[in-house]
Design a protein around this motif. Structure first.
Motif, PDB file in Angstrom:
ATOM      1  N   GLY A 120       0.745  -1.236   0.000  1.00 32.75           N
ATOM      2  CA  GLY A 120       0.000   0.000   0.000  1.00 32.75           C
ATOM      3  C   GLY A 120       0.777   1.290   0.000  1.00 32.75           C
ATOM      4  O   GLY A 120       0.194   2.342   0.277  1.00 32.75           O
ATOM      5  N   TRP A 121       2.074   1.268  -0.264  1.00 30.74           N
ATOM      6  CA  TRP A 121       2.830   2.524  -0.275  1.00 30.74           C
ATOM      7  C   TRP A 121       2.351   3.434  -1.406  1.00 30.74           C
ATOM      8  O   TRP A 121       2.237   3.011  -2.561  1.00 30.74           O
ATOM      9  CB  TRP A 121       4.324   2.271  -0.470  1.00 30.74           C
ATOM     10  N   LEU A 122       2.070   4.688  -1.065  1.00 29.78           N
ATOM     11  CA  LEU A 122       1.673   5.705  -2.032  1.00 29.78           C
ATOM     12  C   LEU A 122       2.713   6.818  -2.012  1.00 29.78           C
ATOM     13  O   LEU A 122       3.478   6.960  -1.047  1.00 29.78           O
ATOM     14  CB  LEU A 122       0.280   6.266  -1.693  1.00 29.78           C
ATOM     15  N   THR A 123       2.725   7.635  -3.059  1.00 27.67           N
ATOM     16  CA  THR A 123       3.754   8.674  -3.183  1.00 27.67           C
ATOM     17  C   THR A 123       3.126  10.020  -3.499  1.00 27.67           C
ATOM     18  O   THR A 123       2.232  10.105  -4.347  1.00 27.67           O
ATOM     19  CB  THR A 123       4.761   8.323  -4.295  1.00 27.67           C
ATOM     20  N   VAL A 124       3.606  11.048  -2.820  1.00 31.86           N
ATOM     21  CA  VAL A 124       3.312  12.432  -3.176  1.00 31.86           C
ATOM     22  C   VAL A 124       4.575  13.034  -3.769  1.00 31.86           C
ATOM     23  O   VAL A 124       5.673  12.866  -3.216  1.00 31.86           O
ATOM     24  CB  VAL A 124       2.869  13.251  -1.941  1.00 31.86           C
ATOM     25  N   SER A 125       4.442  13.708  -4.880  1.00 31.64           N
ATOM     26  CA  SER A 125       5.557  14.435  -5.483  1.00 31.64           C
ATOM     27  C   SER A 125       5.009  15.700  -6.123  1.00 31.64           C
ATOM     28  O   SER A 125       4.130  15.630  -6.988  1.00 31.64           O
ATOM     29  CB  SER A 125       6.274  13.585  -6.539  1.00 31.64           C
ATOM     30  N   THR A 126       5.493  16.854  -5.681  1.00 35.83           N
ATOM     31  CA  THR A 126       4.989  18.131  -6.184  1.00 35.83           C
ATOM     32  C   THR A 126       6.115  19.148  -6.180  1.00 35.83           C
ATOM     33  O   THR A 126       7.108  18.990  -5.468  1.00 35.83           O
ATOM     34  CB  THR A 126       3.803  18.618  -5.326  1.00 35.83           C
ATOM     35  N   THR A 127       5.967  20.196  -6.974  1.00 40.41           N
ATOM     36  CA  THR A 127       7.021  21.203  -7.092  1.00 40.41           C
ATOM     37  C   THR A 127       6.549  22.540  -6.541  1.00 40.41           C
ATOM     38  O   THR A 127       5.356  22.817  -6.443  1.00 40.41           O
ATOM     39  CB  THR A 127       7.447  21.388  -8.558  1.00 40.41           C
ATOM     40  N   PHE A 128       7.523  23.374  -6.178  1.00 39.07           N
ATOM     41  CA  PHE A 128       7.231  24.732  -5.718  1.00 39.07           C
ATOM     42  C   PHE A 128       8.432  25.611  -6.034  1.00 39.07           C
ATOM     43  O   PHE A 128       9.520  25.121  -6.376  1.00 39.07           O
ATOM     44  CB  PHE A 128       6.883  24.764  -4.226  1.00 39.07           C
ATOM     45  N   THR A 129       8.239  26.925  -5.900  1.00 38.27           N
ATOM     46  CA  THR A 129       9.277  27.895  -6.242  1.00 38.27           C
ATOM     47  C   THR A 129       9.812  28.553  -4.974  1.00 38.27           C
ATOM     48  O   THR A 129       9.040  28.971  -4.102  1.00 38.27           O
ATOM     49  CB  THR A 129       8.715  28.974  -7.183  1.00 38.27           C
ATOM     50  N   GLY A 130      11.136  28.652  -4.866  1.00 43.38           N
ATOM     51  CA  GLY A 130      11.763  29.252  -3.706  1.00 43.38           C
ATOM     52  C   GLY A 130      11.491  30.745  -3.615  1.00 43.38           C
ATOM     53  O   GLY A 130      11.280  31.430  -4.617  1.00 43.38           O
ATOM     54  N   THR A 131      11.521  31.247  -2.386  1.00 40.02           N
ATOM     55  CA  THR A 131      11.245  32.664  -2.132  1.00 40.02           C
ATOM     56  C   THR A 131      12.493  33.471  -1.815  1.00 40.02           C
ATOM     57  O   THR A 131      12.444  34.695  -1.767  1.00 40.02           O
ATOM     58  CB  THR A 131      10.282  32.812  -0.949  1.00 40.02           C
ATOM     59  N   GLY A 132      13.623  32.784  -1.564  1.00 38.45           N
ATOM     60  CA  GLY A 132      14.813  33.479  -1.105  1.00 38.45           C
ATOM     61  C   GLY A 132      14.907  33.524   0.410  1.00 38.45           C
ATOM     62  O   GLY A 132      15.914  33.960   0.963  1.00 38.45           O
ATOM     63  N   ASN A 133      13.861  33.057   1.101  1.00 39.25           N
ATOM     64  CA  ASN A 133      13.832  33.007   2.562  1.00 39.25           C
ATOM     65  C   ASN A 133      13.818  31.561   3.041  1.00 39.25           C
ATOM     66  O   ASN A 133      13.679  30.624   2.259  1.00 39.25           O
ATOM     67  CB  ASN A 133      12.583  33.709   3.095  1.00 39.25           C
ATOM     68  N   SER A 134      13.922  31.396   4.351  1.00 41.19           N
ATOM     69  CA  SER A 134      13.657  30.103   4.958  1.00 41.19           C
ATOM     70  C   SER A 134      12.157  29.820   4.853  1.00 41.19           C
ATOM     71  O   SER A 134      11.327  30.712   5.059  1.00 41.19           O
ATOM     72  CB  SER A 134      14.089  30.126   6.424  1.00 41.19           C
ATOM     73  N   VAL A 135      11.805  28.583   4.520  1.00 44.23           N
ATOM     74  CA  VAL A 135      10.398  28.183   4.450  1.00 44.23           C
ATOM     75  C   VAL A 135      10.207  26.937   5.312  1.00 44.23           C
ATOM     76  O   VAL A 135      11.170  26.227   5.619  1.00 44.23           O
ATOM     77  CB  VAL A 135       9.941  27.908   3.003  1.00 44.23           C
TER      78      VAL A 135
END
Length: 330
Positions: free
Chosen positions: A150-165
């Protein structure tokens, strides 16, 4: 040598002139999370609240005989029939405009019911509190008691802001009875570890204008290079070359190899010089080689014929006549 190291003030405006938000040539996709597969046997690197039943088991039986997807350990959410309210978070630095990927594996365990194991994930800017990755749910409501089925995977992208997130994972599973247990493993954030910033933007033309025959001209601080990357990275400027039919007419008199420290804390500025030529239209290219990719510019200059002595003499006579008329009118 016209080699200058400048302060962080440069980074604010230089980031807008970067080579691009994608991972530059020569840069690596760095792993930005600590202990993402829980192999330390603890939650070191993470901040954990709530979730009295959240734990990292030491036996396969405690994971319902599931095999972790990375290493030998995984995190169990809501073990022992406690209320599913655990929150797991970790902060990491980003590069403004950098491209990042969040991924993790999850599944519901101790099946035999129709409840749903639900894990919300989101990313928020630590400085501005702006949403970087909108909240979404990873959900598993399967009734599969077969180990490793039953292992499932999440994979998604995002853009950096130049700060710590901050990445936050929250157990929002159905409570129904004792709540439904889940597994989490191989939590990963990868993205650009270096970001080369160039001014002017790579690919632009640097124009020397219109000159007289054999006139030399130096464009001071014609090119600026900076490292606007993660705090631990450096960029090495390793070489310069001129190309094209007129390459020999240009030089960079102050060029020197250098290392750019991270976070936009330093930059280097290079002069470019046209060495003079007979009348004509001249073009060349210049390439700066760096460990984060090459920066390229087109070079252009027009050399026009010098005025003839007769033309120059007529111009002086016309100027003298104009002055006499002005005195007469006065």
């Amino acid at each position: 040598m016209n080699l200058r190291k400048c302060t962080n003030a440069f980074a604010a405006w230089a980031a807008m002139l970067s080579l691009g938000g994608a991972l530059p040539a020569g840069a690596s996709a760095a792993q930005l999370l600590t202990n993402g597969s829980f192999e330390t046997g603890t939650l070191s690197g993470w901040t954990h609240t709530g979730g009295a039943g959240d734990f990292i088991p030491t036996t396969a039986a405690a994971m319902d005989n599931r095999t972790p997807t990375d290493g030998t350990r995984a995190l169990v959410w809501n073990g022992g029939g406690n209320t599913p309210n655990g929150v797991l978070s970790q902060s990491f630095n980003t590069v403004a405009g950098g491209s990042y990927t969040l991924s993790f594996n999850y599944q519901k365990i101790f099946d035999g019911n129709t409840g749903t194991f639900r894990l919300q994930y989101k990313i928020i800017d630590d400085v501005t509190a702006a949403t970087v990755l909108s909240p979404a749910n990873a959900a598993d409501n399967t009734n599969n008691s077969t180990p490793n089925g039953g292992w499932l995977t999440v994979s998604t992208t995002f853009t950096g802001t130049g700060n710590s997130v901050k990445l936050t994972l929250t157990d929002m599973s159905d409570i129904g009875g004792s709540g439904y247990d889940g597994l989490l493993d191989n939590v990963s954030v990868t993205g650009s570890s270096t970001l080369l910033v160039a001014s002017p933007v790579s690919g632009n033309t640097i124009d020397f204008g219109t000159l007289n025959p054999s006139q030399m001209l130096t464009q001071f601080n014609a090119v600026s290079l900076s490292n606007n990357g993660d705090p631990t990275t450096t960029i090495n400027v390793t070489g310069i070359s001129f190309g094209g039919a007129n390459a020999g007419l240009f030089s960079s008199p102050d060029y020197a190899n250098t290392t750019l420290t991270a976070g936009g804390a330093s930059n280097v500025q290079y002069d470019l010089k046209f060495l003079g030529a007979s009348p004509g239209d001249y073009n060349a290219t210049v390439t700066f080689n760096t460990s984060a990719g090459d920066v390229n510019y087109n070079l252009h200059v027009v050399v026009i014929p010098a005025p003839s002595p007769l033309t120059a003499g007529l111009g002086l006579l016309a100027l003298a006549g104009l002055r006499r008329r002005m005195r007469h009118l006065a």
